[in-house]
Design a protein around this motif. Sequence first.
Motif, short mmCIF file in Angstrom:
data_model
loop_
_atom_site.label_atom_id
_atom_site.label_comp_id
_atom_site.label_asym_id
_atom_site.label_seq_id
_atom_site.Cartn_x
_atom_site.Cartn_y
_atom_site.Cartn_z
N GLY A 189 -49.61 -45.41 21.58
CA GLY A 189 -50.03 -45.35 23.00
C GLY A 189 -48.80 -44.89 23.77
N THR A 190 -47.93 -44.14 23.23
CA THR A 190 -46.52 -43.63 24.05
C THR A 190 -46.26 -42.25 24.06
N SER A 191 -45.87 -41.49 25.01
CA SER A 191 -45.56 -40.14 25.20
C SER A 191 -44.37 -39.74 24.41
N ALA A 229 -57.00 -46.02 21.76
CA ALA A 229 -56.24 -47.24 20.81
C ALA A 229 -57.57 -48.25 20.59
N GLN A 274 -43.03 -51.36 25.46
CA GLN A 274 -42.45 -50.81 26.35
C GLN A 274 -43.11 -51.16 27.84
N GLU A 284 -57.06 -48.51 28.16
CA GLU A 284 -58.61 -48.79 28.25
C GLU A 284 -58.86 -50.06 28.79
N TRP A 313 -46.88 -42.12 37.76
CA TRP A 313 -45.97 -41.09 38.33
C TRP A 313 -46.44 -40.00 39.18
N ALA A 332 -47.89 -47.49 27.24
CA ALA A 332 -48.94 -47.48 28.41
C ALA A 332 -50.37 -47.18 27.83
N GLY A 333 -50.35 -46.28 26.65
CA GLY A 333 -51.57 -46.06 26.38
C GLY A 333 -52.56 -47.28 25.58
N ASN A 355 -51.95 -42.25 18.55
CA ASN A 355 -52.02 -41.69 20.17
C ASN A 355 -53.24 -41.03 20.47
N LEU A 356 -53.52 -40.97 21.68
CA LEU A 356 -54.70 -40.15 21.98
C LEU A 356 -54.44 -38.57 21.74
N VAL A 412 -39.63 -41.16 27.12
CA VAL A 412 -38.31 -42.02 27.59
C VAL A 412 -37.78 -42.68 26.61
N HIS A 463 -38.73 -53.20 28.45
CA HIS A 463 -38.74 -52.89 29.79
C HIS A 463 -38.87 -54.02 30.82
N PHE A 494 -48.52 -43.63 32.88
CA PHE A 494 -47.75 -43.06 33.57
C PHE A 494 -47.85 -41.55 33.82
N ARG A 495 -47.88 -40.77 32.71
CA ARG A 495 -47.75 -39.33 32.89
C ARG A 495 -48.89 -38.87 32.49
N ASP A 496 -49.97 -39.51 32.19
CA ASP A 496 -51.37 -38.79 31.99
C ASP A 496 -51.74 -38.13 33.31
#
Length: 224
Positions: A171-173, A212, A87, A14, A27, A9-10, A194-195, A176, A105, A20-22
């Motif tokens: 850009g993914t945490s 990104a 994803q 922009e 979420w 998602a990252g 990633n950030l 998952v 996904h 989702f989780r930032d």
Amino acid sequence: MKITVLTGAGVSAESGLGTFRDKDGLWTKYDLEEVATPQGFARNPGLVHDFYNARRANCMQAMPNAAHDALARLEEVSAHNVTLITQNVDDLHERAGSQTVIHMHGALMQATCAVCRATWAAPLTMAPDDLCPDCAAPATRPDIVWFGEVPYHMDQIAEAVSNADLFVAIGTSAEVYPAAGLVELAQGRTLEINLAPSAQANAFEDHLIGPATKVVPNWVAGLL
Ligand code: APR
């Protein structure tokens, strides 16, 4: 060089699609049990359709950003053999010009039937009483892989990661699975863009930290 890229998602943050989780992530506003599980869909299909109808509308208003553009350029102009896995369920990679995008996904712009699993281009808005164009069951759903369901194309994905000379996660945490575990399959070099360091940062050899739209174009420029 064979390069396999996994985005999260990252890479679309922009473009205004959020993550989702930032902080303020999806979420934090919605209960994923209600809108991103088969059980939630069975309990309240209207709520789930409303959730994805809103995300589909947001996606149509969003534009690809410099990171999407750079990844499309990497595939198009470089001599490298690039496989892009995402994803994300938005279509910003495709709209930036990426030719082959593996959506593990699923995709917001695709619909499927919960009965016969036919797939078709999703209408702008979906509703519980829509009928499947193939079997006429009132069981249409967004073609999204929900929690507890099996992601798509995993054999192809595992091969693309294990055969890559370079595996890059952008850009993914890395929260998952199975996406978060793909780095373990990599036999070549590994890079995380990633950030902030992800949950799997230690599994990557190299790291580029930053937004990104700044870091990805610079990284791609260095490869062209
Ligand atoms: N540039 C780069 N990275 C960014 C940016 C940015 N501008 N903004 C946020 N990030 C990073 C965050 O630091 C975070 O590590 O993107 C990551 C987003 O993490 P998540 O919100 O967890 O998104 P993602 O990793 O794609 O989630 C994986 O979880 O809910 C499911 O199916 C859903 O595909 C999703 C999966």
